[in-house]
Motif scaffolding. Sequence first.
Motif, PDB file in Angstrom:
ATOM      1  N   PRO A 331       0.801  -1.232   0.000  1.00 16.79           N
ATOM      2  CA  PRO A 331       0.000   0.000   0.000  1.00 16.79           C
ATOM      3  C   PRO A 331       0.829   1.275   0.000  1.00 16.79           C
ATOM      4  O   PRO A 331       0.394   2.297  -0.544  1.00 16.79           O
ATOM      5  CB  PRO A 331      -0.833  -0.136   1.279  1.00 16.79           C
ATOM      6  N   VAL A 332       2.016   1.238   0.582  1.00 20.47           N
ATOM      7  CA  VAL A 332       2.846   2.433   0.612  1.00 20.47           C
ATOM      8  C   VAL A 332       3.215   2.886  -0.805  1.00 20.47           C
ATOM      9  O   VAL A 332       3.517   4.060  -1.037  1.00 20.47           O
ATOM     10  CB  VAL A 332       4.118   2.187   1.456  1.00 20.47           C
ATOM     11  N   ASP A 333       3.173   1.965  -1.768  1.00 26.27           N
ATOM     12  CA  ASP A 333       3.526   2.305  -3.148  1.00 26.27           C
ATOM     13  C   ASP A 333       2.407   3.033  -3.880  1.00 26.27           C
ATOM     14  O   ASP A 333       2.635   3.596  -4.952  1.00 26.27           O
ATOM     15  CB  ASP A 333       3.897   1.038  -3.920  1.00 26.27           C
ATOM     16  N   LEU A 334       1.201   3.011  -3.331  1.00 25.76           N
ATOM     17  CA  LEU A 334       0.071   3.646  -4.016  1.00 25.76           C
ATOM     18  C   LEU A 334       0.272   5.141  -4.173  1.00 25.76           C
ATOM     19  O   LEU A 334      -0.144   5.740  -5.163  1.00 25.76           O
ATOM     20  CB  LEU A 334      -1.233   3.372  -3.254  1.00 25.76           C
ATOM     21  N   GLY A 335       0.902   5.759  -3.190  1.00 29.02           N
ATOM     22  CA  GLY A 335       1.104   7.197  -3.246  1.00 29.02           C
ATOM     23  C   GLY A 335       1.981   7.652  -4.395  1.00 29.02           C
ATOM     24  O   GLY A 335       1.909   8.820  -4.805  1.00 29.02           O
ATOM     25  N   THR A 336       2.785   6.733  -4.950  1.00 30.75           N
ATOM     26  CA  THR A 336       3.669   7.127  -6.048  1.00 30.75           C
ATOM     27  C   THR A 336       2.890   7.448  -7.316  1.00 30.75           C
ATOM     28  O   THR A 336       3.413   8.101  -8.223  1.00 30.75           O
ATOM     29  CB  THR A 336       4.678   6.013  -6.358  1.00 30.75           C
ATOM     30  N   THR A 395       7.145   2.504   7.813  1.00 32.36           N
ATOM     31  CA  THR A 395       7.170   1.883   6.496  1.00 32.36           C
ATOM     32  C   THR A 395       7.519   2.967   5.487  1.00 32.36           C
ATOM     33  O   THR A 395       7.672   4.131   5.844  1.00 32.36           O
ATOM     34  CB  THR A 395       5.813   1.233   6.150  1.00 32.36           C
ATOM     35  N   GLY A 396       7.682   2.596   4.242  1.00 27.92           N
ATOM     36  CA  GLY A 396       8.041   3.603   3.248  1.00 27.92           C
ATOM     37  C   GLY A 396       8.521   2.965   1.964  1.00 27.92           C
ATOM     38  O   GLY A 396       8.597   1.729   1.839  1.00 27.92           O
ATOM     39  N   GLU A 397       8.841   3.804   1.013  1.00 25.49           N
ATOM     40  CA  GLU A 397       9.234   3.335  -0.315  1.00 25.49           C
ATOM     41  C   GLU A 397      10.509   2.507  -0.280  1.00 25.49           C
ATOM     42  O   GLU A 397      10.735   1.678  -1.170  1.00 25.49           O
ATOM     43  CB  GLU A 397       9.418   4.531  -1.253  1.00 25.49           C
ATOM     44  N   PHE A 404       9.823  -4.164   7.956  1.00 25.70           N
ATOM     45  CA  PHE A 404       8.505  -3.757   8.451  1.00 25.70           C
ATOM     46  C   PHE A 404       7.934  -4.809   9.395  1.00 25.70           C
ATOM     47  O   PHE A 404       7.437  -4.493  10.490  1.00 25.70           O
ATOM     48  CB  PHE A 404       7.569  -3.525   7.264  1.00 25.70           C
ATOM     49  N   LEU A 405       7.997  -6.076   8.998  1.00 24.88           N
ATOM     50  CA  LEU A 405       7.436  -7.144   9.833  1.00 24.88           C
ATOM     51  C   LEU A 405       8.184  -7.268  11.158  1.00 24.88           C
ATOM     52  O   LEU A 405       7.584  -7.529  12.215  1.00 24.88           O
ATOM     53  CB  LEU A 405       7.485  -8.477   9.077  1.00 24.88           C
ATOM     54  N   ALA A 406       9.510  -7.078  11.134  1.00 29.48           N
ATOM     55  CA  ALA A 406      10.302  -7.189  12.361  1.00 29.48           C
ATOM     56  C   ALA A 406       9.978  -6.090  13.358  1.00 29.48           C
ATOM     57  O   ALA A 406      10.145  -6.273  14.574  1.00 29.48           O
ATOM     58  CB  ALA A 406      11.787  -7.157  12.018  1.00 29.48           C
ATOM     59  N   ALA A 407       9.507  -4.941  12.871  1.00 27.89           N
ATOM     60  CA  ALA A 407       9.236  -3.806  13.749  1.00 27.89           C
ATOM     61  C   ALA A 407       7.822  -3.807  14.314  1.00 27.89           C
ATOM     62  O   ALA A 407       7.488  -2.948  15.137  1.00 27.89           O
ATOM     63  CB  ALA A 407       9.485  -2.498  12.987  1.00 27.89           C
ATOM     64  N   VAL A 454       6.977  11.737   5.837  1.00 26.41           N
ATOM     65  CA  VAL A 454       8.043  12.692   5.538  1.00 26.41           C
ATOM     66  C   VAL A 454       9.112  12.002   4.695  1.00 26.41           C
ATOM     67  O   VAL A 454       9.569  10.909   5.066  1.00 26.41           O
ATOM     68  CB  VAL A 454       8.676  13.255   6.832  1.00 26.41           C
ATOM     69  N   ALA A 455       9.478  12.627   3.601  1.00 22.77           N
ATOM     70  CA  ALA A 455      10.619  12.167   2.780  1.00 22.77           C
ATOM     71  C   ALA A 455      10.555  10.688   2.435  1.00 22.77           C
ATOM     72  O   ALA A 455      11.520   9.937   2.580  1.00 22.77           O
ATOM     73  CB  ALA A 455      11.935  12.478   3.499  1.00 22.77           C
ATOM     74  N   GLY A 456       9.369  10.234   1.987  1.00 21.38           N
ATOM     75  CA  GLY A 456       9.234   8.853   1.555  1.00 21.38           C
ATOM     76  C   GLY A 456       9.056   7.837   2.641  1.00 21.38           C
ATOM     77  O   GLY A 456       8.991   6.643   2.372  1.00 21.38           O
ATOM     78  N   GLU A 457       8.988   8.278   3.904  1.00 16.12           N
ATOM     79  CA  GLU A 457       8.766   7.369   5.021  1.00 16.12           C
ATOM     80  C   GLU A 457       7.436   7.709   5.692  1.00 16.12           C
ATOM     81  O   GLU A 457       7.065   8.870   5.809  1.00 16.12           O
ATOM     82  CB  GLU A 457       9.891   7.437   6.053  1.00 16.12           C
ATOM     83  N   THR A 458       6.738   6.678   6.143  1.00 19.55           N
ATOM     84  CA  THR A 458       5.456   6.831   6.827  1.00 19.55           C
ATOM     85  C   THR A 458       5.558   6.160   8.195  1.00 19.55           C
ATOM     86  O   THR A 458       5.970   5.000   8.296  1.00 19.55           O
ATOM     87  CB  THR A 458       4.332   6.195   6.013  1.00 19.55           C
ATOM     88  N   VAL A 459       5.179   6.906   9.232  1.00 17.52           N
ATOM     89  CA  VAL A 459       5.274   6.418  10.597  1.00 17.52           C
ATOM     90  C   VAL A 459       3.866   6.341  11.182  1.00 17.52           C
ATOM     91  O   VAL A 459       3.150   7.339  11.249  1.00 17.52           O
ATOM     92  CB  VAL A 459       6.151   7.325  11.469  1.00 17.52           C
TER      93      VAL A 459
END
Length: 461
Positions: A331-336, A395-397, A404-407, A454-459
């Motif tokens: 889903p994070v890729d949808l924003g591109t 998560t992010g691009e 992601f899974l480890a966090a 911010v800058a390609g990362e989503t928290v």
Amino acid sequence: MSPTPEITTLGELRAAGHTSRSLREEMRENLLSALADGRDPWPGLHGFEHTVIPQLERAIIAGHDVVLLGERGQGKTRLLRTLVGLLDEWTPTVAGSELHEDPLAPVTDATRTRIQAEGDALPISWLHREERYVEKLSTPDTSVADMIGDVDPMRVAEGRRLGDPETIHFGLVPRGNRGIVALNELPDLAERIQVALLNVMEERDVQIRGYVLRLPLDVLIVASANPEDYTNRGRIITPLKDRFGAEIRTHYPLEIADEIAVIRQEAHLTAAVPEVLLEILARFTRNLRGSSAVNQSSGVSARFAIAAAETVAAAALHRATVRGGAAVARPVDLGTTIDVLGGKVEFESGEEGRELDILEHLLRTATAEVVRERFAGLDLGPLVEAFDGVRTVTTGERVTAQEFLAALPRTASEDLYDRIAERLEASGPGERAGAIELALEGLYLVRRLSKESVAGETVYG
């Protein structure tokens, strides 16, 4: 493609029992045969089964020339090209004939003379169905010579009389004899060029610089056009509209499943894109078509969703190349898609400066619709409780699925992540990370989690 028939002369053709039939009879009989056998004569078309296709089938059975009207990206050209499948695979023609004449029913005096002189020894060539379809993109600079023909000065210089039909260089339509001539964007043809088609479609005459050649052309004229209230470049003149036996309106897919099928069929994906992401893109496209901020008279092409899917796949492959891991879209890729596809949508004049906001809002709406449908009845409360005000997940691009899974935080429900993955039939790490990421995005959209990008990362937190 089956091998070319071995018959090479008119005598062999007659001995084989070949009979002549017109183009319209050929298409009608082949269509009825396919329908009787339960075969689909329209492969690759989705969403037209109960609307456009029945109208087109009736037009073919009736032997009508057809014009398709519809907004951009509704599959008009694909539908026209599919008509080729209703032709015989191989068709005999007189060898060397410019007009692909039927050996048993010639249309020019020159060919009749050859048949009288050569008899059963007349050479026969075979034309494949793909060669019997001629497509022309209508442009304002198209001339009558391009469409119908003109006197060839070189042939006149060779000594032929000016009134001799042999001096004529035939244009696109006569050369499409015994086949289908498709005219894309018909209103773009200048009106004087449209007038030149009138006799061809009705009387089957070819008029060139004062000469009237009585050529019984056997050609099916099909055309596509945008609705006249949208295109300002031209119009279909009334007499020409009257010549078309059938005017059929196309439309965008009415069902989400059909929209997804079109994307899956047409998109050239460079990475794995889960079905749930294609559904979000399909709903995103449909939301654009229903938005008052978008110019609906120009439409939102199916190419928008196709290009969006290809962009999402490209983002996944880019991440896998840079960071490693499997190339699976999340889903994070949808924003591109928003940054690069905004130019494919025409907004209303009062929406200047708000284009990105509108696209982001409609994408969020599409995501929320899919989340509600896919996760209905699944209690995500333990996942919300796992974020205690301090814990966050990034998560992010450029964040891999494994990272992601480890966090992810531990939840009170030990199998919650498994049940989230099962809802989306996610198996590998990439698809599993995408499923959980979609659940987090859904919780953000209903204001149960926060999100900062911010800058390609989503928290999420």
